[in-house]
Each structure stands twice: as structure tokens, then as C-alpha cells.
Design a protein around this motif. Structure first.
Motif, PDB file in Angstrom:
ATOM      1  N   ARG A  31     -60.905 -37.650 -87.891  1.00 15.49           N
ATOM      2  CA  ARG A  31     -59.713 -38.290 -87.328  1.00 15.49           C
ATOM      3  C   ARG A  31     -59.498 -37.980 -85.860  1.00 15.49           C
ATOM      4  N   VAL A  32     -60.392 -37.180 -85.256  1.00 18.26           N
ATOM      5  CA  VAL A  32     -60.249 -36.812 -83.849  1.00 18.26           C
ATOM      6  C   VAL A  32     -61.442 -37.361 -83.071  1.00 18.26           C
ATOM      7  N   MET A  33     -61.135 -38.044 -81.969  1.00 13.44           N
ATOM      8  CA  MET A  33     -62.187 -38.596 -81.114  1.00 13.44           C
ATOM      9  C   MET A  33     -62.008 -38.081 -79.692  1.00 13.44           C
ATOM     10  N   ILE A  34     -63.127 -37.813 -79.031  1.00 16.23           N
ATOM     11  CA  ILE A  34     -63.105 -37.452 -77.614  1.00 16.23           C
ATOM     12  C   ILE A  34     -63.940 -38.491 -76.885  1.00 16.23           C
ATOM     13  N   ASN A  35     -63.341 -39.130 -75.902  1.00 18.13           N
ATOM     14  CA  ASN A  35     -64.015 -40.166 -75.115  1.00 18.13           C
ATOM     15  C   ASN A  35     -64.692 -41.197 -76.021  1.00 18.13           C
ATOM     16  N   ASN A  36     -63.953 -41.679 -77.022  1.00 17.69           N
ATOM     17  CA  ASN A  36     -64.395 -42.715 -77.966  1.00 17.69           C
ATOM     18  C   ASN A  36     -65.568 -42.304 -78.844  1.00 17.69           C
ATOM     19  N   ARG A  37     -65.755 -41.003 -79.065  1.00 16.74           N
ATOM     20  CA  ARG A  37     -66.772 -40.504 -79.989  1.00 16.74           C
ATOM     21  C   ARG A  37     -66.104 -39.568 -80.988  1.00 16.74           C
ATOM     22  N   VAL A  38     -66.469 -39.685 -82.261  1.00 14.56           N
ATOM     23  CA  VAL A  38     -65.931 -38.765 -83.271  1.00 14.56           C
ATOM     24  C   VAL A  38     -66.382 -37.361 -82.909  1.00 14.56           C
ATOM     25  N   ALA A  39     -65.434 -36.416 -82.943  1.00 16.89           N
ATOM     26  CA  ALA A  39     -65.718 -35.055 -82.482  1.00 16.89           C
ATOM     27  C   ALA A  39     -65.578 -34.040 -83.601  1.00 16.89           C
ATOM     28  N   LYS A  40     -66.450 -33.044 -83.579  1.00 15.37           N
ATOM     29  CA  LYS A  40     -66.344 -31.918 -84.508  1.00 15.37           C
ATOM     30  C   LYS A  40     -65.426 -30.873 -83.885  1.00 15.37           C
ATOM     31  N   ALA A  41     -64.983 -29.922 -84.694  1.00 19.12           N
ATOM     32  CA  ALA A  41     -64.087 -28.866 -84.218  1.00 19.12           C
ATOM     33  C   ALA A  41     -64.741 -28.014 -83.136  1.00 19.12           C
ATOM     34  N   SER A  42     -66.060 -27.887 -83.178  1.00 20.65           N
ATOM     35  CA  SER A  42     -66.769 -27.032 -82.225  1.00 20.65           C
ATOM     36  C   SER A  42     -67.107 -27.737 -80.911  1.00 20.65           C
ATOM     37  N   THR A  43     -66.767 -29.014 -80.775  1.00 18.61           N
ATOM     38  CA  THR A  43     -67.046 -29.762 -79.556  1.00 18.61           C
ATOM     39  C   THR A  43     -66.316 -29.135 -78.373  1.00 18.61           C
ATOM     40  N   GLN A  44     -67.029 -28.967 -77.268  1.00 18.33           N
ATOM     41  CA  GLN A  44     -66.428 -28.393 -76.067  1.00 18.33           C
ATOM     42  C   GLN A  44     -65.615 -29.466 -75.339  1.00 18.33           C
ATOM     43  N   VAL A  45     -64.409 -29.095 -74.901  1.00 19.62           N
ATOM     44  CA  VAL A  45     -63.562 -30.017 -74.146  1.00 19.62           C
ATOM     45  C   VAL A  45     -63.444 -29.532 -72.706  1.00 19.62           C
ATOM     46  N   SER A  46     -63.181 -30.463 -71.807  1.00 19.39           N
ATOM     47  CA  SER A  46     -62.985 -30.116 -70.402  1.00 19.39           C
ATOM     48  C   SER A  46     -61.940 -31.046 -69.812  1.00 19.39           C
ATOM     49  N   GLU A  47     -61.516 -30.731 -68.607  1.00 22.26           N
ATOM     50  CA  GLU A  47     -60.492 -31.536 -67.942  1.00 22.26           C
ATOM     51  C   GLU A  47     -60.993 -32.963 -67.767  1.00 22.26           C
ATOM     52  N   GLY A  48     -60.110 -33.928 -67.993  1.00 27.00           N
ATOM     53  CA  GLY A  48     -60.457 -35.328 -67.839  1.00 27.00           C
ATOM     54  C   GLY A  48     -60.878 -36.002 -69.137  1.00 27.00           C
ATOM     55  N   ASP A  49     -61.159 -35.230 -70.184  1.00 29.01           N
ATOM     56  CA  ASP A  49     -61.512 -35.816 -71.482  1.00 29.01           C
ATOM     57  C   ASP A  49     -60.291 -36.498 -72.089  1.00 29.01           C
ATOM     58  N   ILE A  50     -60.538 -37.587 -72.813  1.00 32.85           N
ATOM     59  CA  ILE A  50     -59.463 -38.297 -73.496  1.00 32.85           C
ATOM     60  C   ILE A  50     -59.597 -38.039 -74.992  1.00 32.85           C
ATOM     61  N   ILE A  51     -58.534 -37.481 -75.579  1.00 28.89           N
ATOM     62  CA  ILE A  51     -58.506 -37.152 -77.002  1.00 28.89           C
ATOM     63  C   ILE A  51     -57.680 -38.208 -77.727  1.00 28.89           C
ATOM     64  N   GLU A  52     -58.197 -38.670 -78.856  1.00 24.36           N
ATOM     65  CA  GLU A  52     -57.483 -39.640 -79.687  1.00 24.36           C
ATOM     66  C   GLU A  52     -57.427 -39.086 -81.108  1.00 24.36           C
ATOM     67  N   ILE A  53     -56.211 -38.908 -81.638  1.00 21.62           N
ATOM     68  CA  ILE A  53     -56.019 -38.331 -82.969  1.00 21.62           C
ATOM     69  C   ILE A  53     -55.262 -39.321 -83.835  1.00 21.62           C
ATOM     70  N   THR A  54     -55.758 -39.531 -85.054  1.00 17.01           N
ATOM     71  CA  THR A  54     -55.101 -40.435 -85.993  1.00 17.01           C
ATOM     72  C   THR A  54     -54.329 -39.623 -87.015  1.00 17.01           C
ATOM     73  N   PHE A  55     -53.010 -39.815 -87.043  1.00 19.28           N
ATOM     74  CA  PHE A  55     -52.116 -39.194 -88.030  1.00 19.28           C
ATOM     75  C   PHE A  55     -51.616 -40.304 -88.937  1.00 19.28           C
ATOM     76  N   GLY A  56     -52.191 -40.463 -90.110  1.00 19.01           N
ATOM     77  CA  GLY A  56     -51.768 -41.535 -91.011  1.00 19.01           C
ATOM     78  C   GLY A  56     -51.998 -42.890 -90.354  1.00 19.01           C
TER      79      GLY A  56
END
Length: 81
Positions: free
Chosen positions: A27-52
Motif C-alpha cells: 500500500r506504500v509507493m515511492i516515486n510511483n513504485r511499490v516500496a518495501k519497508a527497507s527501501t531507502q528514502v531521501s529528500e525529494g521522494d514522493i510517497i503515496e500511501i493508500t488507507f482504505g
């Protein structure tokens, strides 16, 4: 910083285990890619989370290891669709 830790420190999701479960469920995407919990994030990344049926989109402005409640709001900015 790991995605699950960022979600907790920035207080987008209150608990790291919940952030971990959201990532595992895809349910979590970073820069339009499905992301795992261990994915490294940095400034400028766009996070998209689906809640229901609601989707939250935010851009990362700052990455800190710890933050106070007041500072957490400055780590990201919500984006409108």
C-alpha cells in the motif's frame, strides 16, 4: 533512512510496525513504485500511501533520525491530486 522508520519519525504513520505492515501489503509507493519497508528514502521522494479508499500523497522535505512532534510536520509536505 528506511521507509518504515521515516513514516514513524515523521508521524505520517504512528507506529513502525503499522508502517511495516502497510509496506508488506503493497500500500506504500515511492516515486510511483511499490516500496518495501527497507527501501531507502531521501529528500525529494514522493510517497503515496493508500488507507482504505483514501490515498495520501506527500513529498519528503527533510530526513532526520529523530524529531519532536513540532518538527515532524516540517519533514514532509502533503500534495493535492
Amino acid at each position: 533512512m528506511r521507509l518504515d522508520k521515516f513514516l514513524k519519525v515523521s508521524r505520517i504513520i504512528k507506529r513502525r510496525t503499522v508502517a511495516n505492515e502497510a509496506c508488506d501489503a503493497g500500500r506504500v509507493m515511492i516515486n510511483n513504485r511499490v516500496a518495501k519497508a527497507s527501501t531507502q528514502v531521501s529528500e525529494g521522494d514522493i510517497i503515496e500511501i493508500t488507507f482504505g479508499n483514501k490515498t495520501v500523497k506527500a513529498i519528503i522535505l527533510d530526513v532526520k533520525e529523530t524529531s519532536k512532534k513540532d518538527e515532524a510536520k516540517e519533514m514532509f509536505e502533503y500534495l493535492s491530486d
